[in-house]
Design an enzyme around this catalytic site. Structure first.
Site, mmCIF file in Angstrom:
data_model
loop_
_atom_site.group_PDB
_atom_site.id
_atom_site.type_symbol
_atom_site.label_atom_id
_atom_site.label_comp_id
_atom_site.label_asym_id
_atom_site.label_seq_id
_atom_site.Cartn_x
_atom_site.Cartn_y
_atom_site.Cartn_z
ATOM 1 N N ASP A 88 0.840 -1.201 0.000
ATOM 2 C CA ASP A 88 0.000 0.000 0.000
ATOM 3 C C ASP A 88 0.874 1.249 0.000
ATOM 4 O O ASP A 88 2.032 1.207 0.423
ATOM 5 C CB ASP A 88 -0.889 0.021 1.253
ATOM 6 C CG ASP A 88 -1.852 -1.155 1.287
ATOM 7 O OD1 ASP A 88 -2.148 -1.709 0.208
ATOM 8 O OD2 ASP A 88 -2.289 -1.522 2.390
HETATM 9 N N1 URA Z 1 -1.178 -6.026 3.809
HETATM 10 C C1 URA Z 1 -1.697 -4.775 3.836
HETATM 11 O O1 URA Z 1 -2.736 -4.537 4.409
HETATM 12 N N2 URA Z 1 -1.016 -3.805 3.187
HETATM 13 C C2 URA Z 1 0.157 -4.004 2.548
HETATM 14 O O2 URA Z 1 0.738 -3.072 1.997
HETATM 15 C C3 URA Z 1 0.675 -5.312 2.534
HETATM 16 C C4 URA Z 1 -0.017 -6.305 3.180
#
Ligand code: URA
Length: 241
Positions: free
Chosen positions: A105
């Site tokens: 993310d």
């Molecule tokens: N899980 C999440 O919620 N976000 C990420 O960036 C990676 C794994």
């Protein structure tokens, strides 16, 4: 044997855009085995032919592999109209076809593999392979023994799907937050955040530490990257079989 048009070869090796390298060729700046070439469609054999631009040899590099410590605020994409991408951060790249293996993310930090090796990426991301991923997270509230047990059983997400069992190691708790290390064996969209959400908790900080055999180099500050060592690349390739 790998045959390529000379203009594609030069563009893939990062010498310029396709139209820029066509221009170099027209201007007589490109030679194959010491002889100037004028036709961008001329084919070369990367195993046999020596290509030079302005007299400097351009070596063929089929694949590149980088480990990036992704900083917050950049997106895991190859291009984006609004935000900087993880590919923009790789300033020393030669190949034009690099992409991130999976996504973190925008507000997640940590280990991201960047390559143009589609086969390796496919295998590492394949749901059948269950390549494990380790995250460091700070969450609001206290992660109790019951929550650790629930993670071990698998968590039912808000859309009703059940995750695979996950290992939650509580590193520290205080009355308002907990720090944990979490190992998961799949890569659903926003998986870590959604697993904690399902337990009524919010992830405040998330960083990926490991993906399969590949461990984030502690020397890399957020935004820094390095090429994988040959050993790291070979271990990843073995893992994907
Ligand atoms: N899980 C999440 O919620 N976000 C990420 O960036 C990676 C794994």
């Amino acid at each position: 044997m790998a045959l390529f048009r000379i203009d594609k070869f030069l563009a893939d090796m990062g010498c310029g855009t396709r139209s820029e390298v066509k221009n170099y060729i027209k201007k007589g700046r490109v030679a194959i085995n010491g002889l100037v070439v004028n036709a961008p469609e001329h084919k070369i054999d990367t195993n046999l032919d020596r290509v030079s631009l302005d007299g400097a040899d351009i070596n063929y590099l089929e694949y590149e592999y980088y480990m990036l410590n992704k900083p917050q605020g950049v997106v895991s994409a190859t291009d984006d109209k609004r935000d900087r991408t993880v590919i923009d951060l790789i300033e020393t790249k030669n190949r034009k076809d690099l992409f991130p293996v999976g996504r973190l993310d925008k507000d997640t930090e940590g280990l991201l593999l960047i390559t143009n090796d589609g086969q390796l990426a496919h295998n590492l991301l394949s749901p059948k392979k269950h390549v494990d991923k380790v995250y460091y997270a700070r969450v609001d509230g206290i992660v109790t023994k019951e929550i650790v047990e629930q993670f071990k059983e698998g968590i039912i997400l808000s859309d009703g799907t059940l995750t695979r069992p996950a290992h939650l190691n509580v590193l520290e708790t205080n009355p308002s937050e907990s720090t944990v290390e979490l190992t998961i064996h799949e890569g659903k969209f926003h998986q870590v955040k959604r697993m904690f959400e399902a337990c009524g908790m919010t992830v405040m900080y998330l960083k990926r530490l490991r993906m399969g055999t590949l461990i984030l180099d502690k020397e890399l500050k957020p935004g820094e990257y390095r090429r994988l060592t040959q050993e790291e690349t070979e271990r990843l390739k073995k893992e994907d079989r």
